[in-house]
Motif scaffolding. Structure first.
Motif, PDB file in Angstrom:
ATOM      1  N   MET A   1       1.101  -1.201   0.191  1.00 50.25           N
ATOM      2  CA  MET A   1      -0.003   0.129   0.110  1.00 50.25           C
ATOM      3  C   MET A   1       0.795   1.277  -0.043  1.00 50.25           C
ATOM      4  SD  MET A   1      -3.121   1.188   2.580  1.00 50.25           S
ATOM      5  CE  MET A   1      -4.091   2.642   2.602  1.00 50.25           C
ATOM      6  N   PHE A   2       0.367   2.259  -0.856  1.00 45.61           N
ATOM      7  CA  PHE A   2       1.248   3.454  -0.831  1.00 45.61           C
ATOM      8  C   PHE A   2       1.339   4.327   0.395  1.00 45.61           C
ATOM      9  CE2 PHE A   2       1.876   7.924  -2.104  1.00 45.61           C
ATOM     10  CZ  PHE A   2       2.991   7.875  -2.923  1.00 45.61           C
ATOM     11  N   SER A   3       2.300   4.726   0.933  1.00 46.56           N
ATOM     12  CA  SER A   3       2.438   5.333   2.216  1.00 46.56           C
ATOM     13  C   SER A   3       2.438   6.852   2.100  1.00 46.56           C
ATOM     14  CB  SER A   3       3.375   4.811   3.115  1.00 46.56           C
ATOM     15  OG  SER A   3       3.626   5.715   4.092  1.00 46.56           O
ATOM     16  N   LEU A   4       1.705   7.905   2.698  1.00 52.29           N
ATOM     17  CA  LEU A   4       1.942   9.166   2.389  1.00 52.29           C
ATOM     18  C   LEU A   4       2.856   9.867   3.654  1.00 52.29           C
ATOM     19  CD1 LEU A   4      -1.776  10.170   1.403  1.00 52.29           C
ATOM     20  CD2 LEU A   4       0.137   9.949   0.215  1.00 52.29           C
ATOM     21  N   ASP A   5       3.639   8.903   4.302  1.00 48.35           N
ATOM     22  CA  ASP A   5       4.279   9.408   5.540  1.00 48.35           C
ATOM     23  C   ASP A   5       5.347  10.500   5.117  1.00 48.35           C
ATOM     24  OD1 ASP A   5       2.949   7.816   7.090  1.00 48.35           O
ATOM     25  OD2 ASP A   5       4.550   6.413   7.792  1.00 48.35           O
ATOM     26  N   TRP A   6       5.754  10.265   3.943  1.00 51.90           N
ATOM     27  CA  TRP A   6       6.774  11.428   3.359  1.00 51.90           C
ATOM     28  C   TRP A   6       6.294  12.598   3.327  1.00 51.90           C
ATOM     29  CZ3 TRP A   6       6.196  14.075  -1.130  1.00 51.90           C
ATOM     30  CH2 TRP A   6       5.450  13.637  -2.069  1.00 51.90           C
ATOM     31  N   ILE A   7       4.859  12.851   2.883  1.00 53.15           N
ATOM     32  CA  ILE A   7       4.292  14.073   2.822  1.00 53.15           C
ATOM     33  C   ILE A   7       4.149  14.597   4.384  1.00 53.15           C
ATOM     34  CG2 ILE A   7       2.216  15.317   2.505  1.00 53.15           C
ATOM     35  CD1 ILE A   7       1.828  13.380   0.176  1.00 53.15           C
ATOM     36  N   TYR A   8       3.621  13.803   5.338  1.00 57.50           N
ATOM     37  CA  TYR A   8       3.469  14.311   6.586  1.00 57.50           C
ATOM     38  C   TYR A   8       4.746  14.629   7.225  1.00 57.50           C
ATOM     39  CZ  TYR A   8      -0.476  11.278   5.803  1.00 57.50           C
ATOM     40  OH  TYR A   8      -1.504  10.771   5.094  1.00 57.50           O
ATOM     41  N   TYR A   9       5.765  13.898   6.941  1.00 58.30           N
ATOM     42  CA  TYR A   9       7.299  14.307   7.545  1.00 58.30           C
ATOM     43  C   TYR A   9       7.415  15.903   6.913  1.00 58.30           C
ATOM     44  CZ  TYR A   9       8.537  10.113  10.006  1.00 58.30           C
ATOM     45  OH  TYR A   9       8.594   9.108  11.018  1.00 58.30           O
ATOM     46  N   ALA A  10       7.417  15.952   5.553  1.00 57.29           N
ATOM     47  CA  ALA A  10       7.865  17.204   5.055  1.00 57.29           C
ATOM     48  C   ALA A  10       6.970  18.354   5.539  1.00 57.29           C
ATOM     49  CB  ALA A  10       7.639  17.027   3.477  1.00 57.29           C
ATOM     50  N   ILE A  11       5.594  18.227   5.886  1.00 58.66           N
ATOM     51  CA  ILE A  11       4.850  19.314   6.265  1.00 58.66           C
ATOM     52  C   ILE A  11       5.323  19.427   7.540  1.00 58.66           C
ATOM     53  CG2 ILE A  11       2.279  19.995   6.960  1.00 58.66           C
ATOM     54  CD1 ILE A  11       3.037  19.789   3.967  1.00 58.66           C
ATOM     55  N   SER A  12       5.396  18.572   8.720  1.00 60.91           N
ATOM     56  CA  SER A  12       5.649  18.646   9.926  1.00 60.91           C
ATOM     57  C   SER A  12       7.307  19.556   9.856  1.00 60.91           C
ATOM     58  CB  SER A  12       6.018  17.288  10.488  1.00 60.91           C
ATOM     59  OG  SER A  12       4.716  16.807  10.457  1.00 60.91           O
ATOM     60  N   TRP A  13       8.061  19.019   8.984  1.00 59.32           N
ATOM     61  CA  TRP A  13       9.557  19.705   9.025  1.00 59.32           C
ATOM     62  C   TRP A  13       9.305  21.279   8.725  1.00 59.32           C
ATOM     63  CZ3 TRP A  13      12.737  22.364   5.672  1.00 59.32           C
ATOM     64  CH2 TRP A  13      13.927  22.483   6.201  1.00 59.32           C
ATOM     65  N   ILE A  14       8.396  21.730   7.831  1.00 55.48           N
ATOM     66  CA  ILE A  14       8.330  23.034   7.359  1.00 55.48           C
ATOM     67  C   ILE A  14       7.492  23.754   8.216  1.00 55.48           C
ATOM     68  CG2 ILE A  14       7.266  24.695   5.723  1.00 55.48           C
ATOM     69  CD1 ILE A  14       7.562  22.524   3.556  1.00 55.48           C
ATOM     70  N   LEU A  15       6.499  23.252   8.960  1.00 55.69           N
ATOM     71  CA  LEU A  15       5.939  23.991  10.289  1.00 55.69           C
ATOM     72  C   LEU A  15       6.697  24.231  11.392  1.00 55.69           C
ATOM     73  CD1 LEU A  15       2.400  22.323  10.399  1.00 55.69           C
ATOM     74  CD2 LEU A  15       2.801  24.578  10.039  1.00 55.69           C
ATOM     75  N   LEU A  16       7.506  23.243  11.724  1.00 57.90           N
ATOM     76  CA  LEU A  16       8.637  23.384  12.808  1.00 57.90           C
ATOM     77  C   LEU A  16       9.741  24.196  12.577  1.00 57.90           C
ATOM     78  CD1 LEU A  16       8.798  19.358  13.988  1.00 57.90           C
ATOM     79  CD2 LEU A  16       7.243  21.247  14.879  1.00 57.90           C
ATOM     80  N   ALA A  17      10.153  23.993  11.293  1.00 57.79           N
ATOM     81  CA  ALA A  17      11.336  25.166  10.985  1.00 57.79           C
ATOM     82  C   ALA A  17      10.721  26.482  11.281  1.00 57.79           C
ATOM     83  CB  ALA A  17      11.702  24.807   9.519  1.00 57.79           C
ATOM     84  N   TRP A  18       9.604  26.861  10.486  1.00 55.00           N
ATOM     85  CA  TRP A  18       9.093  28.402  10.560  1.00 55.00           C
ATOM     86  C   TRP A  18       8.626  28.602  11.988  1.00 55.00           C
ATOM     87  CZ3 TRP A  18       9.911  31.890   7.551  1.00 55.00           C
ATOM     88  CH2 TRP A  18      10.069  31.737   6.311  1.00 55.00           C
ATOM     89  N   HIS A  19       7.937  27.690  12.888  1.00 54.05           N
ATOM     90  CA  HIS A  19       7.956  27.932  14.314  1.00 54.05           C
ATOM     91  C   HIS A  19       9.266  28.291  14.987  1.00 54.05           C
ATOM     92  CE1 HIS A  19       7.090  26.968  18.714  1.00 54.05           C
ATOM     93  NE2 HIS A  19       5.901  27.498  18.387  1.00 54.05           N
TER      94      HIS A  19
END
Length: 328
Positions: free
Chosen positions: A1-19
């Protein structure tokens, strides 16, 4: 099954970096006017980051729409030629698009590319529940997770939504009325700005002659904003902030790009078709020649001028046909 975890990691990284960036320059993480501005700005600049990355695609979208506009006269001619033969019409139009290197789907590409970002943010914010055991998923630290799960916009948690249950709101420590009012207002703003972004583009580029393209335009203009009235109830407030910010960014970006790449001067802004180009009549004298070219105004025959007798001279041509008067 195709995993979207890489998207969740990318979004989290950008959010945390800006915060972290806003926290480093002194933006307080504590609530000011009931708002944790460091997290709100992190969501806003997530939009900025995505739009900067997608800007070349956005420019290609505008250029593709210009190419589609330039082909409208040929598309209309094909529709007249193959009226009633839909299969042949579609085949000829696809061949025309291929030959002229125009892509009818390019107009929707920037929106489709943002769908993974939207889904990623939706998933990340939805899991901001203080009851979650694994708080370090997708690269979050425990203190970052706790800070984000308690972040608010005018006392409404960014993880809360219009359709939140009483149990969910209790875990977030939120007031149900406050969350519903804030989420409802933001949903209406989201609908309005979504409509304006589509309307701005259509007013500048015109309605497509191709029925399929026109259907897509109507869907973008009316269908999507109306669908948000229902689907907006399941969006966390942080996701709606992202959507509204993205729409405002789109309005400004479209205005700039449409000025830099204006529609072709031969295109009609309302219909997208080439305007009529009447031949200007030549200026002629007289009332009859005012609205017609000079060559079309028939010349009035003029009798040749005959020189009259000089004053005091005898008539040159006496009346003929009278008998001479007898002397007697």
């Amino acid at each position: 099954m195709f995993s979207l975890d890489w998207i969740y990691y990318a979004i989290s990284w950008i959010l945390l970096a800006w915060h972290s960036a806003w926290d480093a320059i002194g933006v307080a993480d504590g609530a000011v006017l009931g708002t944790n501005w460091a997290w709100i700005l992190a969501i806003v600049f997530l939009v900025v980051t995505v739009r900067v990355i997608l800007f070349p695609v956005f420019v290609k979208q505008i250029k593709s729409q210009r190419a589609m506009q330039a082909l409208q006269p040929q598309v209309k001619a094909l529709q007249e030629k193959h009226k009633g033969d839909r299969e042949t019409l579609q085949k000829e139009m696809m061949e025309l698009y291929r030959k002229e290197k125009a892509n009818p789907l390019m107009g929707c590409l920037p929106m489709f590319l943002q769908i993974p970002v939207f889904l990623g943010l939706f998933h990340v914010l939805r899991r901001l529940d203080p009851a979650k055991e694994n708080k370090t998923l997708y690269g979050w630290a425990v203190d970052q997770f706790d800070s984000a799960s308690s972040a608010t916009l005018f006392t409404a948690p960014i993880a809360g939504k219009f359709g939140s249950t009483a149990e969910e709101l209790a875990r977030l420590g939120a007031n149900a009325t406050t969350v519903k009012v804030m989420a409802g207002v933001l949903v209406l703003i989201m609908m309005g700005t979504t409509y304006l972004t589509s309307r701005q583009m259509i007013l500048k580029t015109g309605w497509a002659e191709d029925p399929q393209q026109r259907m897509i335009q109507r869907l973008m203009l009316y269908g999507i904003p109306l669908s948000l009235l229902i689907s907006g109830a399941i969006f966390p407030i942080g996701v709606i902030i992202y959507w509204v910010t993205n729409n405002l960014f789109t309005l400004g970006q479209q205005q700039w790009v449409l000025r830099k790449f204006p529609p072709p001067p031969t295109m009609n802004a309302k219909s997208g078709s080439a305007p009529r180009n009447p031949v200007q009549p030549a200026k002629t004298g007289g009332l009859l020649g005012r609205n017609k070219p000079a060559a079309q105004v028939p010349a009035k025959p003029v009798a040749p001028k005959v020189a009259g007798p000089k004053p005091g001279a005898k008539p040159v041509n006496p009346k003929k046909g009278r008998p001479a008067k007898r002397q007697g």
